[in-house]
Design a protein around this motif. Structure first.
Motif, PDB file in Angstrom:
ATOM      1  N   TRP A  23       0.801  -1.232   0.000  1.00 33.22           N
ATOM      2  CA  TRP A  23       0.000   0.000   0.000  1.00 33.22           C
ATOM      3  C   TRP A  23       0.832   1.281   0.000  1.00 33.22           C
ATOM      4  O   TRP A  23       0.404   2.311  -0.497  1.00 33.22           O
ATOM      5  N   TYR A  86      -8.920  -2.743   7.340  1.00 33.35           N
ATOM      6  CA  TYR A  86     -10.315  -2.810   6.901  1.00 33.35           C
ATOM      7  C   TYR A  86     -10.973  -1.437   7.021  1.00 33.35           C
ATOM      8  O   TYR A  86     -11.749  -1.025   6.159  1.00 33.35           O
ATOM      9  N   TYR A  89      -9.824   0.568   4.098  1.00 30.79           N
ATOM     10  CA  TYR A  89     -10.548   0.124   2.898  1.00 30.79           C
ATOM     11  C   TYR A  89     -11.943   0.737   2.844  1.00 30.79           C
ATOM     12  O   TYR A  89     -12.428   1.131   1.777  1.00 30.79           O
ATOM     13  N   LYS A 165      -8.212   0.515  -4.073  1.00 27.82           N
ATOM     14  CA  LYS A 165      -8.701   0.297  -2.709  1.00 27.82           C
ATOM     15  C   LYS A 165      -8.459  -1.142  -2.257  1.00 27.82           C
ATOM     16  O   LYS A 165      -8.400  -1.426  -1.057  1.00 27.82           O
ATOM     17  N   TRP A 168      -5.592  -2.347   0.243  1.00 28.23           N
ATOM     18  CA  TRP A 168      -5.813  -2.425   1.687  1.00 28.23           C
ATOM     19  C   TRP A 168      -6.333  -3.806   2.082  1.00 28.23           C
ATOM     20  O   TRP A 168      -5.988  -4.325   3.148  1.00 28.23           O
ATOM     21  N   VAL A 169      -7.139  -4.399   1.207  1.00 30.85           N
ATOM     22  CA  VAL A 169      -7.624  -5.755   1.466  1.00 30.85           C
ATOM     23  C   VAL A 169      -6.471  -6.748   1.410  1.00 30.85           C
ATOM     24  O   VAL A 169      -6.329  -7.626   2.271  1.00 30.85           O
TER      25      VAL A 169
END
Length: 408
Positions: A23, A86, A89, A165, A168-169
């Motif tokens: 990230w 999370y 996200y 995005k 982030w997961v």
């Protein structure tokens, strides 16, 4: 060290730096594209690394070194980190995003010391064994970058769909996995239980301030802070820059910088031993100036080679300055100040120097933005190039050559 232990530590390093690389490289692009963040908001987001670096010695020293095993602290931090990921996200604006990122980086930065501590605790000869384990961290960072580009999250169509995005997961999933895995790592009991009370002055580097009485070391120390100002431009601006000018698979191409890091790490002992500390540091600072000049005049067509060479110079920029600097610091510190001197340099560079750099990069990027919202990248990159030249001239004129130091 047993093969099974080496494999455990290598996997730990791979996951640790995969999580960060998944990230951090694309953070600026994500914020601008997905959350429509302004340049100074982006600089504030990157500054969380510096806040974490400043706070990290207190967390590691006051908690990990005194009360709990390092591997258990590492596990808990990464499990909490997965939950914070999370939240990142789910964030729909910068105001809701920033608190999660700040909390995450305050927790994450101490893990860089924890994974080293866990590794060193299992090694009889760290000088020979540590690099074999640590290199898997660089491989993890590279893998994350290549994977993001392979999945197309940083492509023009991927950006339009907001696919960044999912970084982030991906990072959160690995963070959860490393959190669980950490509880099965070799036991690393707190140092204070076996070697006296924790010394906060040593951990934060305060005890090593006496080294600044040496003029040469003081010049090196100040140069280290100053050179981290242009360094911050690279971390904060490169991904948005390459994305905005239309370079495809930019994250994967940026990972070439870590490939370069591995290669120049192998060349460093030879160069350092042959030419000494001053010439090694001069080459590193000159490489920074050249890199930003290449970014200023490069483009995605005939000048694409300039962008790739600029990225490839990362190995010289990072290894020849930071690793050489760590060796030089270690040689000056002596046995009494070994730990505190390294703590002082880390606090000064990743904390103070880069904090100033991220702040400056935000202001300058915002200033050189046209009415259509596009950045005037040539002007932006020439500034860190000029700063690097000034630091180089300052160092050359005041730092006196010392007898050659053999790296460990």
């Amino acid at each position: 060290m047993k093969f099974a232990t080496k494999a455990q530590l290598s996997l730990m390093m791979f996951m640790e730096f995969f999580i960060w690389g998944a990230w951090f490289v694309t953070l600026g692009t994500f914020l601008g594209n997905n959350l429509q963040a302004k340049d100074q908001e982006i600089s504030l987001a990157f500054s969380t690394q510096s806040f974490g670096a400043i706070i990290a010695p207190f967390i590691v020293g006051l908690i990990a070194d005194r009360f709990f095993n390092a591997e258990k602290i590492l596990g808990v931090i990464h499990l909490i980190g997965a939950a914070l990921m999370y939240g990142l996200y789910q964030a729909e604006g910068f105001s809701s995003f920033f608190p999660f990122l700040l909390a995450y980086m305050i927790l994450f930065m101490p893990t860089l010391a924890l994974v080293n501590s866990i590794s060193f605790n299992q090694m009889k000869n760290p000088e020979k064994e540590f690099s074999v384990v640590r290199v898997w961290g660089t491989i993890g960072w590279i893998t994350a970058g290549f994977l993001i580009s392979f999945l197309g999250w940083d492509s023009q169509s991927g950006l339009q769909e907001g696919l960044l995005k999912f970084t982030w997961v991906m990072a959160g999933t690995l963070s959860f996995a490393l959190g669980l895995f950490s509880f099965f790592l070799p036991k690393t009991p707190p140092k204070a239980k076996s070697s006296g009370e924790f010394n906060i002055r040593e951990s934060t580097g305060v005890e090593a301030l006496s080294l600044l009485k040496d003029k040469n070391f003081a010049i090196f120390f100040l140069s280290s802070i100053l050179i981290c100002i242009p360094l911050a431009f690279y971390y904060q601006n490169t991904s948005p820059f390459l994305t905005e000018i239309g370079l495809e698979n930019s994250t994967g191409k940026m990972a070439l910088g870590q490939v370069s890091e591995v290669l120049f790490m192998l060349a460093l002992p030879i160069f350092f031993s042959r030419f000494g500390v001053k010439k090694t540091l001069i080459v590193a600072m000159a490489a920074w100036a050249i890199r930003y000049a290449l970014f200023a005049f490069g483009d995605v067509n005939e000048g694409a080679w300039m962008l790739l060479v600029g990225i490839g110079l990362h190995g010289i920029c990072y290894d020849f300055f930071f690793v050489s600097g760590q060796i030089y610091t270690d040689s000056h510190a002596g046995e009494k100040y070994k730990s505190s001197a390294q703590g002082m340099i880390t606090l000064a560079t990743y904390g103070i120097g880069m904090l100033i750099g991220f702040w400056a990069a935000g202001i300058i990027s915002n200033y050189y933005t046209d009415l259509t919202g596009h950045h005037i990248w040539k002007s932006i990159w020439l500034i860190p190039s000029g700063i690097s030249v000034l630091v180089l001239l300052f160092f050359i004129s005041l730092f006196k050559e010392e007898k050659k130091i053999s790296p460990n």
